[in-house]
Design an enzyme around this catalytic site. Structure first.
Site, PDB file in Angstrom:
ATOM      1  N   ARG A 100      46.446 -29.221  41.636  1.00  0.00           N
ATOM      2  CA  ARG A 100      45.124 -28.672  41.295  1.00  0.00           C
ATOM      3  C   ARG A 100      45.133 -28.081  39.897  1.00  0.00           C
ATOM      4  O   ARG A 100      44.160 -28.191  39.153  1.00  0.00           O
ATOM      5  CB  ARG A 100      44.703 -27.622  42.342  1.00  0.00           C
ATOM      6  CG  ARG A 100      44.295 -28.231  43.675  1.00  0.00           C
ATOM      7  CD  ARG A 100      43.869 -27.182  44.674  1.00  0.00           C
ATOM      8  NE  ARG A 100      42.654 -26.491  44.257  1.00  0.00           N
ATOM      9  CZ  ARG A 100      42.289 -25.315  44.779  1.00  0.00           C
ATOM     10  NH1 ARG A 100      43.072 -24.719  45.672  1.00  0.00           N
ATOM     11  NH2 ARG A 100      41.174 -24.738  44.396  1.00  0.00           N
ATOM     12  N   HIS A 137      39.657 -14.442  44.116  1.00  0.00           N
ATOM     13  CA  HIS A 137      40.698 -15.140  44.891  1.00  0.00           C
ATOM     14  C   HIS A 137      41.850 -15.614  44.012  1.00  0.00           C
ATOM     15  O   HIS A 137      42.628 -16.476  44.418  1.00  0.00           O
ATOM     16  CB  HIS A 137      40.078 -16.320  45.663  1.00  0.00           C
ATOM     17  CG  HIS A 137      39.114 -15.855  46.716  1.00  0.00           C
ATOM     18  ND1 HIS A 137      38.137 -16.668  47.232  1.00  0.00           N
ATOM     19  CD2 HIS A 137      38.941 -14.643  47.308  1.00  0.00           C
ATOM     20  CE1 HIS A 137      37.424 -15.974  48.127  1.00  0.00           C
ATOM     21  NE2 HIS A 137      37.894 -14.742  48.177  1.00  0.00           N
ATOM     22  N   CYS A 163      54.937 -12.939  40.061  1.00  0.00           N
ATOM     23  CA  CYS A 163      56.273 -12.711  40.613  1.00  0.00           C
ATOM     24  C   CYS A 163      56.159 -12.157  42.042  1.00  0.00           C
ATOM     25  O   CYS A 163      55.369 -11.248  42.299  1.00  0.00           O
ATOM     26  CB  CYS A 163      57.041 -11.712  39.748  1.00  0.00           C
ATOM     27  SG  CYS A 163      58.659 -11.322  40.454  1.00  0.00           S
ATOM     28  N   GLY A 195      26.204 -21.143  44.649  1.00  0.00           N
ATOM     29  CA  GLY A 195      27.256 -22.122  44.936  1.00  0.00           C
ATOM     30  C   GLY A 195      28.320 -21.652  45.907  1.00  0.00           C
ATOM     31  O   GLY A 195      29.495 -21.990  45.764  1.00  0.00           O
TER      32      GLY A 195
HETATM   33  N1  APR Z   1      25.055 -26.609  42.866  1.00  0.00           N
HETATM   34  C1  APR Z   1      24.853 -25.516  43.649  1.00  0.00           C
HETATM   35  N2  APR Z   1      25.479 -25.329  44.842  1.00  0.00           N
HETATM   36  C2  APR Z   1      26.331 -26.295  45.243  1.00  0.00           C
HETATM   37  C3  APR Z   1      26.584 -27.464  44.499  1.00  0.00           C
HETATM   38  C4  APR Z   1      25.897 -27.597  43.255  1.00  0.00           C
HETATM   39  N3  APR Z   1      26.066 -28.673  42.479  1.00  0.00           N
HETATM   40  N4  APR Z   1      27.461 -28.236  45.208  1.00  0.00           N
HETATM   41  C5  APR Z   1      27.749 -27.565  46.343  1.00  0.00           C
HETATM   42  N5  APR Z   1      27.055 -26.413  46.373  1.00  0.00           N
HETATM   43  C6  APR Z   1      27.092 -25.363  47.385  1.00  0.00           C
HETATM   44  C7  APR Z   1      27.070 -25.886  48.791  1.00  0.00           C
HETATM   45  O1  APR Z   1      25.734 -25.943  49.255  1.00  0.00           O
HETATM   46  C8  APR Z   1      27.885 -24.816  49.541  1.00  0.00           C
HETATM   47  O2  APR Z   1      27.015 -23.809  50.041  1.00  0.00           O
HETATM   48  O3  APR Z   1      28.311 -24.694  47.215  1.00  0.00           O
HETATM   49  C9  APR Z   1      28.770 -24.189  48.462  1.00  0.00           C
HETATM   50  C10 APR Z   1      30.233 -24.523  48.612  1.00  0.00           C
HETATM   51  O4  APR Z   1      30.712 -23.855  49.753  1.00  0.00           O
HETATM   52  P1  APR Z   1      32.288 -23.859  50.030  1.00  0.00           P
HETATM   53  O5  APR Z   1      32.811 -25.238  49.859  1.00  0.00           O
HETATM   54  O6  APR Z   1      32.475 -23.143  51.331  1.00  0.00           O
HETATM   55  O7  APR Z   1      32.917 -23.001  48.845  1.00  0.00           O
HETATM   56  P2  APR Z   1      32.986 -21.428  48.725  1.00  0.00           P
HETATM   57  O8  APR Z   1      31.796 -20.773  49.357  1.00  0.00           O
HETATM   58  O9  APR Z   1      33.251 -21.123  47.300  1.00  0.00           O
HETATM   59  O10 APR Z   1      34.303 -21.072  49.573  1.00  0.00           O
HETATM   60  C11 APR Z   1      34.665 -19.702  49.573  1.00  0.00           C
HETATM   61  O11 APR Z   1      36.681 -20.245  50.774  1.00  0.00           O
HETATM   62  O12 APR Z   1      38.336 -21.798  50.913  1.00  0.00           O
HETATM   63  C12 APR Z   1      38.059 -20.529  50.500  1.00  0.00           C
HETATM   64  O13 APR Z   1      39.080 -19.259  48.836  1.00  0.00           O
HETATM   65  C13 APR Z   1      38.294 -20.396  49.039  1.00  0.00           C
HETATM   66  O14 APR Z   1      36.960 -19.272  47.387  1.00  0.00           O
HETATM   67  C14 APR Z   1      36.898 -20.173  48.484  1.00  0.00           C
HETATM   68  C15 APR Z   1      36.154 -19.571  49.645  1.00  0.00           C
END
Ligand code: APR
Length: 234
Positions: A56, A108, A116, A176
């Site tokens: 990543r 995060h 370390c 997002g």
């Molecule tokens: N523009 C706006 N929103 C978007 C887009 C976009 N182009 N693409 C996806 N999304 C939104 C989706 O609708 C969804 O609600 O982004 C969100 C992504 O959700 P997750 O995949 O759950 O990501 P996130 O909320 O950041 O996850 C939180 O979970 O896995 C752990 O530590 C990791 O920080 C992460 C945390």
């Protein structure tokens, strides 16, 4: 503390080609969270976990900030301490959009850093593999290093800063994130004046709690979001 709190998640970086976690085709469809992102991953699956983050990290080198990162970065430059930018993302796209490390809070952790496991010193290694940085051992105390990422089940010390900013902010922007990890319903209820931007409704978010809801890509919503923030701060 800031008048405006902008909390983002993986959806902000989706249009830069970094996969989200829970959308279809997201990261957690390819990798088992409990194997590579759990508090005990380094004990149980050290090689696979390090390999996962090495991959990543390397991918990040070709990813660019999108317009949403750039507009938010410009707002932060223009309004300084009046805006807090807090993200769940561990990528460096806000930094590629021109913000310094001190201008963004990465709840995060941060993908281009190692930490370390003993003295907790943090080292910036760019897009390198962990083993290429002092063979994966701390140059200060010789203990093992690890990705500077908060794994599930681990302490996330910066959540304290998030709650301080929630207490003080008068406008909350959530962008997002599915709300599955950092709950946003209580934040929206408390702050009262809020914007939600996601691609689609999330089971973890009560969108009726938000003053404005924009179900569209962040790069489409960002102009209206920026306009609302500038009106609020002027
Ligand atoms: N523009 C706006 N929103 C978007 C887009 C976009 N182009 N693409 C996806 N999304 C939104 C989706 O609708 C969804 O609600 O982004 C969100 C992504 O959700 P997750 O995949 O759950 O990501 P996130 O909320 O950041 O996850 C939180 O979970 O896995 C752990 O530590 C990791 O920080 C992460 C945390």
């Amino acid at each position: 503390m800031a008048k405006v709190l902008i909390l983002s998640g993986a959806g902000l970086s989706a249009e830069s080609g970094i996969s989200t976690f829970r959308d279809s085709g997201g990261l957690w469809e390819e990798y088992d969270v409990s194997v590579v992102c759990n508090y005990d991953s380094l004990q149980k699956n050290e090689a696979l976990t390090i390999e996962f983050y090495d991959k990543r990290r390397a991918e990040l080198s070709s990813k660019e900030a999108n317009r949403a990162h750039k507009v938010l970065a410009e707002l932060k430059k223009n309004y300084g301490e009046d805006i807090a930018i807090i993200t769940q993302n561990v990528d460096n796209l806000f930094e590629k959009a021109g913000l310094s490390n001190g201008e963004v809070i990465h709840l995060h952790g941060f993908m281009t850093e190692l930490r370390c496991q003993s003295c907790e010193e943090v080292f910036e290694i760019g897009y390198e593999k962990q083993k290429n940085f002092h063979d994966g051992f701390c140059p200060s105390c010789s203990s093992k290093l690890r990705p500077n990422i908060v794994f599930f089940g681990e302490q996330a010390p910066l959540y304290e800063k998030l709650s301080q900013h929630i207490n003080d902010c008068q406008l909350l922007v959530v962008l997002g994130t599915s709300g599955e990890v950092v709950g946003v319903n209580e934040m929206a209820r408390y702050v009262g004046n809020s914007i939600l931007n996601n691609l689609e409704p999330s089971n973890a978010i009560e969108d009726s709690l938000f003053s404005k809801v924009l179900y569209m890509r962040a790069t489409e919503a960002i102009d209206e979001i920026a306009e609302t923030i500038e009106e609020f701060l002027s």
